[in-house]
Design a protein around this motif. Structure first.
Motif, mmCIF file in Angstrom:
data_model
loop_
_atom_site.group_PDB
_atom_site.id
_atom_site.type_symbol
_atom_site.label_atom_id
_atom_site.label_comp_id
_atom_site.label_asym_id
_atom_site.label_seq_id
_atom_site.Cartn_x
_atom_site.Cartn_y
_atom_site.Cartn_z
ATOM 1 N N PHE A 1 -7.373 4.466 6.668
ATOM 2 C CA PHE A 1 -6.201 4.889 5.917
ATOM 3 C C PHE A 1 -6.137 4.005 4.671
ATOM 4 O O PHE A 1 -5.650 2.872 4.729
ATOM 5 C CB PHE A 1 -4.929 4.726 6.760
ATOM 6 C CG PHE A 1 -4.999 5.443 8.076
ATOM 7 C CD1 PHE A 1 -4.793 6.802 8.142
ATOM 8 C CD2 PHE A 1 -5.310 4.757 9.239
ATOM 9 C CE1 PHE A 1 -4.870 7.477 9.359
ATOM 10 C CE2 PHE A 1 -5.382 5.416 10.459
ATOM 11 C CZ PHE A 1 -5.162 6.783 10.518
ATOM 12 N N PRO A 2 -6.658 4.481 3.523
ATOM 13 C CA PRO A 2 -6.747 3.630 2.337
ATOM 14 C C PRO A 2 -5.385 3.208 1.770
ATOM 15 O O PRO A 2 -5.254 2.125 1.231
ATOM 16 C CB PRO A 2 -7.514 4.468 1.330
ATOM 17 C CG PRO A 2 -7.675 5.817 1.914
ATOM 18 C CD PRO A 2 -7.240 5.785 3.331
ATOM 19 N N GLY A 3 -4.389 4.014 1.882
ATOM 20 C CA GLY A 3 -3.047 3.661 1.417
ATOM 21 C C GLY A 3 -2.080 3.951 2.541
ATOM 22 O O GLY A 3 -2.034 5.054 3.052
ATOM 23 N N TRP A 4 -1.334 2.959 2.979
ATOM 24 C CA TRP A 4 -0.455 3.173 4.117
ATOM 25 C C TRP A 4 0.787 2.325 3.989
ATOM 26 O O TRP A 4 0.807 1.309 3.316
ATOM 27 C CB TRP A 4 -1.174 2.865 5.420
ATOM 28 C CG TRP A 4 -1.516 1.403 5.565
ATOM 29 C CD1 TRP A 4 -2.550 0.756 4.966
ATOM 30 C CD2 TRP A 4 -0.810 0.418 6.309
ATOM 31 N NE1 TRP A 4 -2.535 -0.565 5.301
ATOM 32 C CE2 TRP A 4 -1.483 -0.815 6.130
ATOM 33 C CE3 TRP A 4 0.313 0.453 7.116
ATOM 34 C CZ2 TRP A 4 -1.061 -1.986 6.729
ATOM 35 C CZ3 TRP A 4 0.741 -0.734 7.713
ATOM 36 C CH2 TRP A 4 0.042 -1.927 7.517
ATOM 37 N N ALA B 1 -6.256 -1.443 -9.785
ATOM 38 C CA ALA B 1 -5.306 -1.579 -10.894
ATOM 39 C C ALA B 1 -3.976 -2.143 -10.406
ATOM 40 O O ALA B 1 -3.390 -3.009 -11.037
ATOM 41 C CB ALA B 1 -5.110 -0.229 -11.565
ATOM 42 N N SER B 2 -3.498 -1.624 -9.295
ATOM 43 C CA SER B 2 -2.325 -2.207 -8.655
ATOM 44 C C SER B 2 -2.761 -2.599 -7.244
ATOM 45 O O SER B 2 -3.478 -1.839 -6.600
ATOM 46 C CB SER B 2 -1.168 -1.215 -8.605
ATOM 47 O OG SER B 2 -1.524 -0.096 -7.832
ATOM 48 N N PRO B 3 -2.380 -3.781 -6.774
ATOM 49 C CA PRO B 3 -2.837 -4.214 -5.452
ATOM 50 C C PRO B 3 -2.527 -3.157 -4.397
ATOM 51 O O PRO B 3 -1.403 -2.693 -4.279
ATOM 52 C CB PRO B 3 -2.057 -5.495 -5.195
ATOM 53 C CG PRO B 3 -1.658 -5.970 -6.547
ATOM 54 C CD PRO B 3 -1.498 -4.735 -7.396
ATOM 55 N N ALA B 4 -3.546 -2.764 -3.669
ATOM 56 C CA ALA B 4 -3.380 -1.723 -2.654
ATOM 57 C C ALA B 4 -3.774 -2.283 -1.296
ATOM 58 O O ALA B 4 -4.597 -3.176 -1.201
ATOM 59 C CB ALA B 4 -4.256 -0.520 -2.994
ATOM 60 N N CYS B 5 -3.164 -1.757 -0.253
ATOM 61 C CA CYS B 5 -3.504 -2.142 1.111
ATOM 62 C C CYS B 5 -3.960 -0.905 1.855
ATOM 63 O O CYS B 5 -3.643 0.217 1.495
ATOM 64 C CB CYS B 5 -2.303 -2.746 1.834
ATOM 65 S SG CYS B 5 -1.834 -4.349 1.204
ATOM 66 N N GLY B 6 -4.715 -1.140 2.887
ATOM 67 C CA GLY B 6 -5.179 -0.047 3.717
ATOM 68 C C GLY B 6 -5.261 -0.522 5.150
ATOM 69 O O GLY B 6 -4.981 -1.673 5.462
ATOM 70 N N LEU B 7 -5.664 0.367 6.005
ATOM 71 C CA LEU B 7 -5.770 0.059 7.419
ATOM 72 C C LEU B 7 -6.998 0.752 7.972
ATOM 73 O O LEU B 7 -7.232 1.925 7.690
ATOM 74 C CB LEU B 7 -4.520 0.556 8.155
ATOM 75 C CG LEU B 7 -4.464 0.312 9.651
ATOM 76 C CD1 LEU B 7 -4.274 -1.187 9.923
ATOM 77 C CD2 LEU B 7 -3.328 1.101 10.265
ATOM 78 N N THR C 1 -7.185 -3.261 11.609
ATOM 79 C CA THR C 1 -7.492 -4.295 10.638
ATOM 80 C C THR C 1 -6.887 -3.931 9.292
ATOM 81 O O THR C 1 -7.153 -2.841 8.773
ATOM 82 C CB THR C 1 -9.021 -4.462 10.490
ATOM 83 O OG1 THR C 1 -9.583 -4.695 11.777
ATOM 84 C CG2 THR C 1 -9.358 -5.606 9.558
ATOM 85 N N ARG C 2 -6.096 -4.838 8.759
ATOM 86 C CA ARG C 2 -5.501 -4.604 7.437
ATOM 87 C C ARG C 2 -6.545 -4.951 6.381
ATOM 88 O O ARG C 2 -7.225 -5.963 6.470
ATOM 89 C CB ARG C 2 -4.269 -5.473 7.250
ATOM 90 C CG ARG C 2 -3.576 -5.212 5.943
ATOM 91 C CD ARG C 2 -2.319 -6.032 5.836
ATOM 92 N NE ARG C 2 -1.694 -5.738 4.555
ATOM 93 C CZ ARG C 2 -0.948 -6.581 3.903
ATOM 94 N NH1 ARG C 2 -0.716 -7.785 4.400
ATOM 95 N NH2 ARG C 2 -0.410 -6.252 2.753
#
Length: 72
Positions: A52-55, A25-31, A17-18
């Motif tokens: 995985f908070p930043g991927w 502060a800056s849009p971040a994606c995780g998994l 799941t994304r």
């Protein structure tokens, strides 16, 4: 003569799941990744949850001699 028991059949499910964090502060994606294993009767045998908070990329290696994953 002894017989080697045959492993019972199992079903493995991997759900990825994304996730996004728009308030950052800056849009971040995780998994987030959830792996479940059930036996032939449907009973839950195992659950594995990974985050995985930043991927950028996830690679799954499914060769029996080296089943693993790598996040980069």
């Amino acid at each position: 003569m002894g017989r080697t028991p045959t492993p019972a059949p199992t079903a493995e499910t991997i759900t990825m799941t994304r996730t996004s964090h728009p308030a950052a502060a800056s849009p971040a994606c995780g998994l987030s990744v959830r792996r479940t294993v059930h036996d032939a009767s449907g009973r839950l045998l195992a659950v594995t949850d990974l985050a995985f908070p930043g991927w950028d990329r996830v690679t799954f290696h499914r060769e029996p001699e080296a089943i693993a994953f790598r996040v980069s």
